[in-house]
Design a protein around this motif. Structure first.
Motif, PDB file in Angstrom:
ATOM      1  N   SER A 149      -0.607  -1.034 -10.124  1.00 38.09           N
ATOM      2  CA  SER A 149      -0.417   0.326  -9.596  1.00 38.09           C
ATOM      3  C   SER A 149      -0.034   1.346 -10.659  1.00 38.09           C
ATOM      4  N   GLU A 207       6.061   7.295  -4.340  1.00 36.85           N
ATOM      5  CA  GLU A 207       5.477   6.009  -3.957  1.00 36.85           C
ATOM      6  C   GLU A 207       3.999   6.144  -3.608  1.00 36.85           C
ATOM      7  N   ALA A 208       3.644   7.223  -2.909  1.00 36.39           N
ATOM      8  CA  ALA A 208       2.255   7.424  -2.498  1.00 36.39           C
ATOM      9  C   ALA A 208       1.333   7.578  -3.699  1.00 36.39           C
ATOM     10  N   TYR A 220       1.648   6.166  -6.677  1.00 38.10           N
ATOM     11  CA  TYR A 220       1.407   4.837  -7.234  1.00 38.10           C
ATOM     12  C   TYR A 220       0.494   4.012  -6.342  1.00 38.10           C
ATOM     13  N   ALA A 221       0.643   4.193  -5.030  1.00 38.78           N
ATOM     14  CA  ALA A 221      -0.225   3.469  -4.096  1.00 38.78           C
ATOM     15  C   ALA A 221      -1.689   3.872  -4.288  1.00 38.78           C
ATOM     16  N   ASP A 274       6.368  -3.863  -9.819  1.00 38.06           N
ATOM     17  CA  ASP A 274       5.992  -2.488  -9.484  1.00 38.06           C
ATOM     18  C   ASP A 274       7.275  -1.687  -9.320  1.00 38.06           C
ATOM     19  N   ASN A 316       7.984   0.521  -6.355  1.00 36.95           N
ATOM     20  CA  ASN A 316       8.379   0.909  -4.998  1.00 36.95           C
ATOM     21  C   ASN A 316       7.800  -0.008  -3.922  1.00 36.95           C
ATOM     22  N   ASN A 317       7.494  -1.236  -4.289  1.00 38.86           N
ATOM     23  CA  ASN A 317       6.867  -2.197  -3.366  1.00 38.86           C
ATOM     24  C   ASN A 317       5.478  -1.741  -2.908  1.00 38.86           C
ATOM     25  N   GLU A 318       4.866  -0.837  -3.668  1.00 38.14           N
ATOM     26  CA  GLU A 318       3.546  -0.346  -3.272  1.00 38.14           C
ATOM     27  C   GLU A 318       2.480  -1.435  -3.334  1.00 38.14           C
ATOM     28  N   THR A 319       2.692  -2.445  -4.167  1.00 41.90           N
ATOM     29  CA  THR A 319       1.674  -3.496  -4.268  1.00 41.90           C
ATOM     30  C   THR A 319       1.718  -4.442  -3.072  1.00 41.90           C
ATOM     31  N   ALA A 350       2.037  -3.196   0.016  1.00 38.98           N
ATOM     32  CA  ALA A 350       1.149  -2.444   0.912  1.00 38.98           C
ATOM     33  C   ALA A 350      -0.302  -2.564   0.478  1.00 38.98           C
ATOM     34  N   LEU A 351      -0.542  -2.523  -0.837  1.00 39.25           N
ATOM     35  CA  LEU A 351      -1.902  -2.649  -1.344  1.00 39.25           C
ATOM     36  C   LEU A 351      -2.475  -4.027  -1.023  1.00 39.25           C
TER      37      LEU A 351
END
Length: 439
Positions: free
Chosen positions: A97, A114-115, A117-118, A141, A143-146, A148-149
């Motif tokens: 990300s 966070e958005a 990086y997402a 990562d 913000n824990n975006e990965t 969600a990805l």
């Protein structure tokens, strides 16, 4: 006479039923995909199979035949007779990300959300898949975006590799991946286990449990200093034994493996003896470290690309903060030789690039550097297929081309065993039975 007539009637009825059953089977036969491979590297051995057909039903390999199997009019036939077919590649060290762009990268923590990086992750994930990498480990990562990805890819919402993510990696206060390093006192704060920063055994356990709660698949810790963090040392040990033991034991309770960023010897030795799963980078490994890794069955993930990239960028005035520049210049150039030594020592080696330091989509350049370091091309390929699957504990479903496994397949034109750089020009990508690239 009546008995003979009855027997004949029963025989005809049985024969009729047989025809009906056969007809039913014929009409309900599922169409398959047939790939004609001129050369097949299945990653189960050093053998290369010539002129083979791989039969795929839905998302699984259901047969591997000698020669080119003819399909029915309902089947899909993919002609790769001039290509080398291999299992989908697996990169065991990525940061999907983000991507380093020099001075601007150090400001992103203050300017991006966070958005942002997402969205970056969606773009980089597709690039990675198109480069032939159907599975990755994401080792850190913000913000824990990965998480969600990963979920979005699994649901088919976006294109990308199968992701196993550590979410936010775990550090100690001031250690590599403490997110507040280099900040002014007024905004530094005192991050704790929620943010992936620990001190002591209790916080170590809490941080692992928080990663589990956040949806991570595995744990990543930074056992020594690092190159790109705004901190002085690139190799000092940063966890005590009780902290490492607590992390490994807690991770085991939750069915999670532990990947370890490490450059310095002492930090590696502490982590290996605690029972971690893999050492990443491993710059200052020596014979003592090799011995312990072999004893404990620890995998090595080299990431030569990252070392070469930071060493090159360290030559550019202003590209890195002045605290980072000497670390990049000193540590970066050493990793390729470390792999050469580790390979000679007989360590278990899995493919990893640290992409996100260097550019996503360039992952296959690592194969070239591995071969330069002395690995045979077939062994470099196996590091990104069979070995990587073993490291992830998913070798029952991916990593080799065998009946019953998922149809993760890639192909390049020509012979990569004679010219390993061909892997940088991926022509065909199939993941989970779906073709994403065929050119």
């Amino acid at each position: 006479m009546k008995n003979k007539i009855l027997k004949s009637a029963l025989a005809l009825a049985t024969l009729g039923q047989l025809f009906l059953t056969s007809a039913a089977i014929a009409t309900t036969e599922v169409p398959v995909t047939i790939i004609h491979a001129g050369s097949l590297i299945d990653s189960t051995s050093d053998k290369v199979i010539k002129n083979a057909s791989v039969i795929i039903t839905d998302n699984k390999i259901t047969a591997i035949n000698e020669g080119f199997t003819s399909g029915s009019s309902e089947d899909t036939v993919i002609d790769l007779s001039d290509y080398t077919l291999m299992p989908g590649f697996m990169d065991m060290h990525t940061h999907i990300s983000s991507q380093n762009s020099g001075p601007a990268s150090y400001m992103e923590a203050f300017t991006l959300n966070e958005a942002d990086y997402a969205i970056k992750g969606v773009m980089y994930a597709e690039k990675t898949l198109m480069a032939g990498f159907t599975t990755i480990r994401n080792l850190g990562d913000g913000n824990n975006e990965t998480v969600a990805l990963r979920n979005a890819i699994n649901k088919g919402m976006v294109k990308g590799p199968r992701i196993y993510t550590a979410a936010k990696s775990i550090a100690t206060t001031g250690g590599h991946s403490d997110p507040t390093n280099g900040r002014s006192k007024s905004i530094m704060g005192d991050p704790g286990p929620l943010q992936g920063v620990i001190n002591g055994e209790a916080e170590a356990r809490k941080a692992v449990r928080q990663r589990y709660k956040d949806g991570a698949d595995l744990i990543k810790i930074t056992a020594t200093g690092g190159v790109l963090s705004v901190a002085k040392s690139g190799q000092n040990p940063q966890f005590m034994d009780d902290e490492l033991n607590a992390i490994v034991a807690t991770a085991k309770d939750y069915g999670m493996t532990v990947a370890v960023h490490a450059h310095g010897k002492e930090g590696m030795l502490r982590a290996i003896k605690a029972g971690v799963t893999s050492i990443e980078h491993g710059t200052y490994m020596d014979e003592e470290v090799f011995k312990q890794m072999k004893k404990h069955g620890t995998y090595y993930v080299p990431t030569i690309m990252a070392g070469k990239w930071v060493a090159e960028k360290a030559k550019i005035d202003g590209f890195f903060p002045e605290l980072v520049r000497p670390k990049a210049a000193a540590i970066g150039p050493l990793i390729q030789q470390t792999l050469a030594n580790a390979y000679k020592a007989g360590l278990k080696i899995a493919f990893g690039t640290d992409s996100g330091v260097s550019a996503h989509g360039d992952n296959a350049l690592e194969f070239v550097f591995m071969v330069e370091a002395g690995m045979k091309p077939i062994e470099a390929i196996r590091s990104a297929t069979q070995n990587a699957a073993d490291l992830l504990n998913i070798s029952d479903t991916v990593g080799t081309i065998e009946v019953g496994k998922l149809a993760d397949l890639v192909a390049v034109k020509g012979d990569p065993l004679k010219q390993i750089s061909l892997l940088q020009n991926m022509n065909f990508v199939m993941k989970d039975g779906v073709v994403y690239k065929n050119m």
